[in-house]
Scaffold this motif. Structure first.
Motif, PDB file in Angstrom:
ATOM      1  N   PRO A  42       0.869  -1.148   0.250  1.00  0.00           N
ATOM      2  CA  PRO A  42       0.016  -0.105   0.196  1.00  0.00           C
ATOM      3  C   PRO A  42       1.075   1.444   0.438  1.00  0.00           C
ATOM      4  O   PRO A  42       1.825   1.303   0.938  1.00  0.00           O
ATOM      5  N   PHE A  43       0.259   2.798  -0.924  1.00  0.00           N
ATOM      6  CA  PHE A  43       0.911   2.980  -0.555  1.00  0.00           C
ATOM      7  C   PHE A  43       1.356   4.074   0.485  1.00  0.00           C
ATOM      8  O   PHE A  43       0.174   3.742   1.433  1.00  0.00           O
ATOM      9  N   PRO A  44       2.031   4.664   1.283  1.00  0.00           N
ATOM     10  CA  PRO A  44       1.616   5.831   1.973  1.00  0.00           C
ATOM     11  C   PRO A  44       0.920   6.806   2.014  1.00  0.00           C
ATOM     12  O   PRO A  44       0.141   7.059   1.453  1.00  0.00           O
ATOM     13  N   GLY A  45       0.156   6.538   3.353  1.00  0.00           N
ATOM     14  CA  GLY A  45      -1.222   7.262   3.414  1.00  0.00           C
ATOM     15  C   GLY A  45      -2.389   7.043   2.746  1.00  0.00           C
ATOM     16  O   GLY A  45      -3.476   7.585   2.478  1.00  0.00           O
ATOM     17  N   ALA A  46      -2.781   5.390   2.727  1.00  0.00           N
ATOM     18  CA  ALA A  46      -3.309   4.635   2.352  1.00  0.00           C
ATOM     19  C   ALA A  46      -4.777   5.034   3.321  1.00  0.00           C
ATOM     20  O   ALA A  46      -4.546   4.875   4.631  1.00  0.00           O
ATOM     21  N   ARG A  47      -5.841   5.070   2.595  1.00  0.00           N
ATOM     22  CA  ARG A  47      -7.102   5.652   3.144  1.00  0.00           C
ATOM     23  C   ARG A  47      -7.595   3.560   3.528  1.00  0.00           C
ATOM     24  O   ARG A  47      -8.659   3.765   2.773  1.00  0.00           O
TER      25      ARG A  47
END
Length: 182
Positions: A42-47
């Motif tokens: 997951p990319f950083p700051g994923a929701r």
């Protein structure tokens, strides 16, 4: 029909072009991920999955039951039940999120003045019943312990949900310290 179009039809130019493209793609590596064998980071700051932030000092949820997250939620998936405690301090009895209704807009995270709710980067969850996706206060605290414990939670709030005015003020101080003006 022109002579050029007739030649293209007689010699199947479009079909040969399609076959050439097929042969070219046949020997290139596949771009499809073989999930779940190959998982995407997951990319950083994923929701993704929600969590209630646990206080480092008390070990309890930071939520004070102000209800701003529930008020700003466009899908109305957050339910907070409070009561008066000692000295008329509000006590959060139940905090529930219906994840199946959530649109993961993160307005709840943005609206919370106490930084009490977070969206983790854990996106792999499944279940067979609706109840499995109805997260209670205890389950949301477990999510915090599982996916955001330690410095990961602090970095999450500082990097993605910290006030931008603090960043601007910090950069202005750095610029002044370096000898530049504001």
């Amino acid at each position: 029909m022109t002579f050029k179009e007739l030649l293209r039809k007689v010699f199947f130019i479009e079909i040969l072009g399609g076959l050439a493209l097929t042969m070219k793609e046949l020997f290139t590596p596949a771009v499809t991920r073989q999930y779940p064998k190959v998982k995407r980071v997951p990319f950083p700051g994923a929701r993704a999955l929600h969590a209630l932030v646990r206080s480092d000092v008390t070990g309890k949820a930071k939520c004070v039951g102000c209800g701003l997250c529930a008020a700003v939620c466009p899908s109305k998936c957050i339910h907070i039940y409070t009561s008066d405690g000692e000295d008329h301090i509000k006590v959060v009895n139940r905090y529930e999120i219906d994840v199946l209704r959530c649109v993961f807009c993160a307005f709840c995270v943005e609206a919370c003045p106490f930084g009490a709710i977070a969206l983790t980067d854990h996106f792999e969850y499944s279940g067979y019943t609706r109840e499995e996706f109805y997260y209670t206060k205890e389950r949301l605290l477990e999510n915090w312990d599982k996916y955001m414990a330690g410095d990961k939670g602090k970095v999450y709030f500082e990097k993605f949900w910290g006030p931008k005015s603090a960043d601007i003020a910090h950069k202005a101080v750095e610029k002044i310290a370096a000898g530049g003006g504001v």
